[in-house]
Design an enzyme around this catalytic site. Structure first.
Site, short mmCIF file in Angstrom:
data_model
loop_
_atom_site.label_atom_id
_atom_site.label_comp_id
_atom_site.label_asym_id
_atom_site.label_seq_id
_atom_site.Cartn_x
_atom_site.Cartn_y
_atom_site.Cartn_z
N LYS A 49 0.79 -1.15 0.15
CA LYS A 49 0.23 0.13 -0.02
C LYS A 49 0.98 1.26 0.00
CE LYS A 49 -3.89 -2.07 2.56
NZ LYS A 49 -5.07 -1.82 1.48
N GLU B 142 9.79 10.42 2.76
CA GLU B 142 11.27 10.61 2.45
C GLU B 142 11.73 9.19 2.55
OE1 GLU B 142 13.79 12.77 2.06
OE2 GLU B 142 12.46 14.54 2.07
N LYS C 247 9.06 -8.01 14.94
CA LYS C 247 9.58 -8.44 16.19
C LYS C 247 9.95 -9.97 16.36
CE LYS C 247 7.81 -5.39 19.84
NZ LYS C 247 8.93 -4.95 20.43
N ASP D 293 2.30 -4.24 18.25
CA ASP D 293 3.54 -3.87 17.54
C ASP D 293 4.59 -4.64 17.05
OD1 ASP D 293 4.46 -4.33 19.97
OD2 ASP D 293 5.98 -2.70 20.26
N ARG E 279 8.14 2.51 10.29
CA ARG E 279 8.42 3.98 10.40
C ARG E 279 8.29 4.67 9.08
NH1 ARG E 279 13.59 4.29 13.06
NH2 ARG E 279 12.51 3.27 14.83
N LYS F 187 5.51 13.61 24.40
CA LYS F 187 5.89 13.10 25.53
C LYS F 187 6.77 14.10 26.57
CE LYS F 187 5.39 8.45 24.26
NZ LYS F 187 6.43 7.10 24.14
N GLU G 259 1.63 -1.60 13.50
CA GLU G 259 2.01 -0.12 14.28
C GLU G 259 2.70 0.79 13.23
OE1 GLU G 259 3.72 1.53 18.41
OE2 GLU G 259 5.01 0.62 17.09
N ALA H 296 14.89 10.92 17.93
CA ALA H 296 14.39 9.66 18.52
C ALA H 296 15.70 8.44 18.63
CB ALA H 296 13.04 9.15 17.88
#
Length: 247
Positions: free
Chosen positions: A35, A53, A60, A87, A92, A127, A154, A166
């Site tokens: 997708k 980008e 996992k 997740d 990402r 956060k 996720e 991060a």
């Protein structure tokens, strides 16, 4: 002897179930990657700007899944994993600008076979550490030969600046065994503010460029209209002259 054979058969059954379980998530990852690839190629070929980008994805490992189940003090079963660990498949998406994050998120959520389970906006509500990102938990169907299963995925969508920060935080977090010294924690929070300010400034520049392009587009349209009118002026005059002569 019989007990040994039964134990071997049970182990094989558990192995086969785990393999099938993990393969379902691998297929789910393939589905969502397809997708996203379609969106990327569409923007590359039919639009003058691609908001994505780059994309990273992972699944996992069984060991990582089990560790998380133990930390959460959950029953160790495939059904429990399926319901509680959302997740296992992680993607990402890194964008150029903050507005791109919401644009990409909206395009993903609008797809009819995707069910949005949750959306956490750590951009509007960062956060305490300064972490910023948009988190989506989605459910997508995976069609097997004998059944349909729904897999949780996720997706984290962030800018280049957010992703850099991060990544740095993650490295420091694990280097100090999850207990970051106070002075480093403060430095990270300050760096997050710098990254956020950079994103806002880049967003302003992006908006200014789009405004200039829109104005240039309007000027080009007016110029094309003028050229079209001039192009049709001569044939129109010739036609009018011909009508007068034939009267």
């Amino acid at each position: 002897m019989a007990n040994s054979i039964n134990q071997i058969q049970q182990l094989k059954q558990i192995r086969d179930q785990m393999t099938r379980f993990m393969m379902t998530y691998k297929f789910g990852l393939d589905e969502i990657n397809t997708k996203l690839q379609i969106l990327q190629e569409e923007f590359q070929h039919f639009h003058d700007y691609n908001p994505i980008e780059h994309i990273k994805s992972r699944i996992k490992s069984p060991e990582s899944i089990l560790k998380k189940m133990y930390r959460k003090n959950l029953d160790i079963s495939l059904e429990s994993i399926r319901e509680n660990i959302h997740d296992i498949v992680g993607i990402r998406i890194v964008c150029s600008f903050i507005s791109d994050i919401y644009r990409v998120s909206e395009m993903i959520q609008q797809q009819k076979d995707i069910t949005v389970i949750s959306c956490k906006d750590y951009i509007k509500h960062p956060k305490s550490t300064g972490y910023q990102s948009l988190h989506l938990i989605l459910s997508i169907p995976v069609f097997m030969s004998d059944r349909e299963e729904h897999v949780y995925v996720e997706i984290q969508i962030r800018t280049v600046a957010m992703d850099f920060w991060a990544s740095l935080e993650h490295k420091i977090y694990y280097k100090y065994n999850k207990v970051i010294p106070d002075h480093l924690s403060k430095e990270l929070t300050d760096a997050a503010k710098v990254a956020s300010d950079l994103d806002l400034r880049m967003e302003q520049l992006h908006n200014e460029v789009n405004h200039i392009k829109a104005q240039e587009g309007e000027d080009n349209d007016l110029q094309l209209l003028k050229i079209a009118n001039e192009s049709f002026a001569l044939p129109r005059k010739l036609l009018e002259s011909f009508i007068k002569e034939t009267k």
